[in-house]
Design a protein around this motif. Sequence first.
Motif, PDB file in Angstrom:
ATOM      1  N   UNK A 195      -5.972  -0.709   1.985  1.00  0.00           N
ATOM      2  CA  UNK A 195      -5.070  -0.511   3.111  1.00  0.00           C
ATOM      3  C   UNK A 195      -5.398  -1.512   4.212  1.00  0.00           C
ATOM      4  N   UNK A 196      -4.715  -1.410   5.339  1.00  0.00           N
ATOM      5  CA  UNK A 196      -4.872  -2.397   6.409  1.00  0.00           C
ATOM      6  C   UNK A 196      -6.265  -2.383   7.019  1.00  0.00           C
ATOM      7  N   UNK A 197      -6.986  -1.279   6.865  1.00  0.00           N
ATOM      8  CA  UNK A 197      -8.330  -1.180   7.425  1.00  0.00           C
ATOM      9  C   UNK A 197      -9.426  -1.444   6.399  1.00  0.00           C
ATOM     10  N   UNK A 198      -9.038  -1.801   5.180  1.00  0.00           N
ATOM     11  CA  UNK A 198     -10.018  -2.114   4.148  1.00  0.00           C
ATOM     12  C   UNK A 198     -10.374  -0.952   3.250  1.00  0.00           C
ATOM     13  N   UNK A 199      -9.766   0.208   3.462  1.00  0.00           N
ATOM     14  CA  UNK A 199     -10.016   1.350   2.589  1.00  0.00           C
ATOM     15  C   UNK A 199      -9.301   1.187   1.259  1.00  0.00           C
ATOM     16  N   UNK A 200      -9.932   1.640   0.180  1.00  0.00           N
ATOM     17  CA  UNK A 200      -9.352   1.474  -1.144  1.00  0.00           C
ATOM     18  C   UNK A 200      -8.208   2.448  -1.376  1.00  0.00           C
ATOM     19  N   UNK A 251      -8.192  -8.960  -4.966  1.00  0.00           N
ATOM     20  CA  UNK A 251      -8.378  -7.984  -3.902  1.00  0.00           C
ATOM     21  C   UNK A 251      -7.182  -8.133  -2.971  1.00  0.00           C
ATOM     22  N   UNK A 252      -6.335  -7.121  -2.969  1.00  0.00           N
ATOM     23  CA  UNK A 252      -5.073  -7.181  -2.230  1.00  0.00           C
ATOM     24  C   UNK A 252      -5.187  -6.291  -0.994  1.00  0.00           C
ATOM     25  N   UNK A 253      -5.214  -6.914   0.158  1.00  0.00           N
ATOM     26  CA  UNK A 253      -5.222  -6.152   1.413  1.00  0.00           C
ATOM     27  C   UNK A 253      -3.787  -5.996   1.867  1.00  0.00           C
ATOM     28  N   UNK A 254      -3.384  -4.765   2.093  1.00  0.00           N
ATOM     29  CA  UNK A 254      -1.989  -4.479   2.390  1.00  0.00           C
ATOM     30  C   UNK A 254      -1.793  -4.118   3.862  1.00  0.00           C
ATOM     31  N   UNK A 255      -0.557  -3.829   4.190  1.00  0.00           N
ATOM     32  CA  UNK A 255      -0.195  -3.478   5.567  1.00  0.00           C
ATOM     33  C   UNK A 255      -0.238  -1.978   5.809  1.00  0.00           C
ATOM     34  N   UNK A 256      -0.554  -1.183   4.798  1.00  0.00           N
ATOM     35  CA  UNK A 256      -0.519   0.268   4.930  1.00  0.00           C
ATOM     36  C   UNK A 256      -1.473   0.742   6.017  1.00  0.00           C
ATOM     37  N   UNK A 257      -0.930   1.464   6.988  1.00  0.00           N
ATOM     38  CA  UNK A 257      -1.733   2.006   8.080  1.00  0.00           C
ATOM     39  C   UNK A 257      -2.164   3.422   7.718  1.00  0.00           C
ATOM     40  N   UNK A 258      -3.460   3.689   7.560  1.00  0.00           N
ATOM     41  CA  UNK A 258      -3.918   5.011   7.105  1.00  0.00           C
ATOM     42  C   UNK A 258      -3.419   6.152   7.991  1.00  0.00           C
ATOM     43  N   UNK A 306       3.905   2.856   6.274  1.00  0.00           N
ATOM     44  CA  UNK A 306       3.761   4.098   5.517  1.00  0.00           C
ATOM     45  C   UNK A 306       4.940   4.271   4.588  1.00  0.00           C
ATOM     46  N   UNK A 307       4.696   4.987   3.485  1.00  0.00           N
ATOM     47  CA  UNK A 307       5.743   5.222   2.502  1.00  0.00           C
ATOM     48  C   UNK A 307       5.344   6.459   1.701  1.00  0.00           C
ATOM     49  N   UNK A 308       6.079   7.532   1.880  1.00  0.00           N
ATOM     50  CA  UNK A 308       5.736   8.759   1.170  1.00  0.00           C
ATOM     51  C   UNK A 308       6.968   9.554   0.813  1.00  0.00           C
ATOM     52  N   UNK A 309       6.815  10.499  -0.122  1.00  0.00           N
ATOM     53  CA  UNK A 309       7.922  11.355  -0.488  1.00  0.00           C
ATOM     54  C   UNK A 309       7.407  12.673  -1.044  1.00  0.00           C
ATOM     55  N   UNK A 310       8.273  13.665  -1.081  1.00  0.00           N
ATOM     56  CA  UNK A 310       7.857  15.011  -1.453  1.00  0.00           C
ATOM     57  C   UNK A 310       7.610  15.166  -2.944  1.00  0.00           C
ATOM     58  N   UNK A 337       2.034  -7.083   1.903  1.00  0.00           N
ATOM     59  CA  UNK A 337       0.771  -7.731   1.530  1.00  0.00           C
ATOM     60  C   UNK A 337       0.266  -8.565   2.698  1.00  0.00           C
ATOM     61  N   UNK A 338      -0.937  -8.265   3.142  1.00  0.00           N
ATOM     62  CA  UNK A 338      -1.542  -8.979   4.258  1.00  0.00           C
ATOM     63  C   UNK A 338      -2.319 -10.200   3.775  1.00  0.00           C
ATOM     64  N   UNK A 339      -3.103 -10.031   2.709  1.00  0.00           N
ATOM     65  CA  UNK A 339      -3.895 -11.136   2.159  1.00  0.00           C
ATOM     66  C   UNK A 339      -4.289 -10.814   0.732  1.00  0.00           C
ATOM     67  N   UNK A 340      -4.615 -11.859  -0.035  1.00  0.00           N
ATOM     68  CA  UNK A 340      -5.088 -11.696  -1.412  1.00  0.00           C
ATOM     69  C   UNK A 340      -6.207 -12.701  -1.666  1.00  0.00           C
ATOM     70  N   UNK A 341      -7.292 -12.237  -2.255  1.00  0.00           N
ATOM     71  CA  UNK A 341      -8.337 -13.144  -2.746  1.00  0.00           C
ATOM     72  C   UNK A 341      -8.475 -12.930  -4.239  1.00  0.00           C
TER      73      UNK A 341
END
Length: 768
Positions: free
Chosen positions: A72-77, A332-339, A375-379, A554-558
Amino acid sequence: MGKKRSGGGLTGSQQAAKFLGVSVLSGVVLAGMAIPAAGALGLAAKGTVEGFDEIPANLKTPPLSQRTTILDAEGGQIATIYSRDRQVVPLTAISPYMQKAIVAIEDSRFYEHGAVDLKGILRAVNRNAQEGGAAQGASTLTQQYVKNVFVEEAGDDETKVREAQEKSLGRKIRELKYAIQVEEELGKKKILENYLNITYFGQQAYGIESAAQRYFSKPAKDLTLEESALLAGVVQSPSRYDPVNDAQEATKRRNIVLQRMADTKDVSQAEADAAKAKPVTLKVTKPKNGCITAVKGAGFFCDYVRNAFLTDTAFGKTREERAKVWNQGGLTVRTTLDPQSQDAANESIKDHVYQEDSIATAVTMVQPGTGRVLAMGQSKPYGFGKNETQINYSVDKRMGGSNFGFQVGSTFKPFIAAAAIERGMPPTKVYQAPNKIDYPTPISKCDGTQWLNLPIDGKIQTAKNETEDEIGPYALRTAMEKSINTYFVEMIGEIGLCPVTEMTQKLGVVPADGSKLPEAPSIALGSAELSPLTMANAYATFANRGVFCTPVAIESITDAHGKALAVPKSKCDRAMSTETADTINTLLRGVVDSGTGERAGLNDRDSAGKTGTTDSRYNAWFVGYTPNVSGAVWVGSGGAKKITMENIVIGGKPFEKVFGGGLPGPIWKDAVSGALSGRESGNFVTVGIPEPTLPSGGPRGNKPTTNPTRPGKPGGDGKPGGRPGGQTGGHGGGGATGATGDVQPQPPFPGISIDPNTAGVIGGRDDQ
């Protein structure tokens, strides 16, 4: 290591020819073929030198496929994804016990022979001759490594995998030549390192690091003697010696390895005996692969990231090239997802719509000005079970969404207003907005042709407001707050379809199935089928004062070597003037302050938005935003079966009718409030929109029509103090003009015009 040549000074081609002669004459395909063996036996076969020489000199070793980690955007898996679960590690990160165990059981003379083992081959020939079986044994670690390279190169192609593993003379000869090259170029330690990283250890684990984690939940460097022996024993037959499913067979094989280590003096007999006495003790970590294992309820976002990679030419010219990079992994794909935003969306969804409900909801949030998907979620969770789905309701079809998207209802109206204001229409514009009207006709289109309201099954298409008491005239501000359908039908009739088409193109508003928006006035009432991400991102343009930014996840990829890959950035372009955007913000702020979206209003922050409910009540929406987050909430039936949301229980609460402001609005409010909790808030730049004084009095005459295909009705009688009666009927019937009542003098309002000669569009509903 220095280069080696064996076999009495024979060239490689001569040795190969002699060796092939042995194979042909004996009728046995020798596993572990060797040039030295061919030279020692002194036999030759005609016509084989050329074939050996034609084999390419260099073994093309594809990069080993590894797991990709999505953060995620903060580095969490968020999740790990792989075609093969592998983590490549250097030899220094592998237990010495493991190194010794694999050599002892697979190739005990590994450090003494070259690419092939002459003594081993001779033993295999004699053994096979005595037993009368097929050729087997004598394959060195180097040859095994080469075979694994062939398998790795085959990827997921089952036919190529079988070819790489077949016990044929041709395959053995190729394996032999490449083994010589590998020995000369890499040396023993590197070969051992490569072998331990490439080989399969069962339970979906490729390479020793993944195997150590799978069976013992520890890194390969910490493997004990007995653990190393167990894993070394698995290699020969991962299914037969699988310790998870058959501990007894795995223990027998482990003890064979331990004894072999004692025989080769890698450990003492006492150490081997002590290890044999220990039971097999596993600490299994189950395979976690793919978006189905994503944490934070982010399975659909994970899948969106994968599709974003596979559809963007930044990662390869063709989809095949991009898929190859993705499947090879090691990224390693760092995304824009905000926890925080994702958690807030999940909690809001759970509070309002249950997984087992017959309808579903989807929530998507983006950041204005950057296009970052927050964010992206559904029931209905990501999965294959009951009340689960792999359809991402938040995105377009090509990104994993539904086939068609969902009709957006009145959430489309701000796009029409933006197109009109951008063309110079004042925000004080007044239309008669009767309760029910026909489609205006004709209406100009972008290609110069005109849309005509022709009868369908003998009926002219009409539009009406939600309730019978919603009768104009209305000014824009009130029409937006009350979501008056006929007002916006008249507006699109005046400005034409092309300005709306051009505005939606600038806002990235494209149907979820990839088609073009229809140029028909029915879009005024939200007949277009769009995705929540499309809507959230379009509304973010209003928050960003008229500048549209493409969505990015996608914020960055290594890559596996830590090298940064180029990633696509959001592209921002002005879609409308700041004045137009500020006007829309003011109008939509009124919707949540006192209009149909009042239940979505944030008490302590500037917020704006629009409700939407389709005529069929299959879909209900709220799309809203603050200066720093834009979100769309859809509620409806996501499956093939359409469900009308009337007299229905959702989230444990009964609903007589589901409106955009009644359920999607509160979902949005809770999600956005949580996303912004503890964070700075911004303010809109609003504009003053005077509310014009409208004519008032007695009832007006009958509704007018200008449709040439439909007879007009006589105008009604005006009453004293009332508005003018209905105007002349359409060309079809030429109805009489109603009598005009007396009109009280009204002060002039610049830009205000009341045009009663309008006709309608497809029936729609208002929002509450």
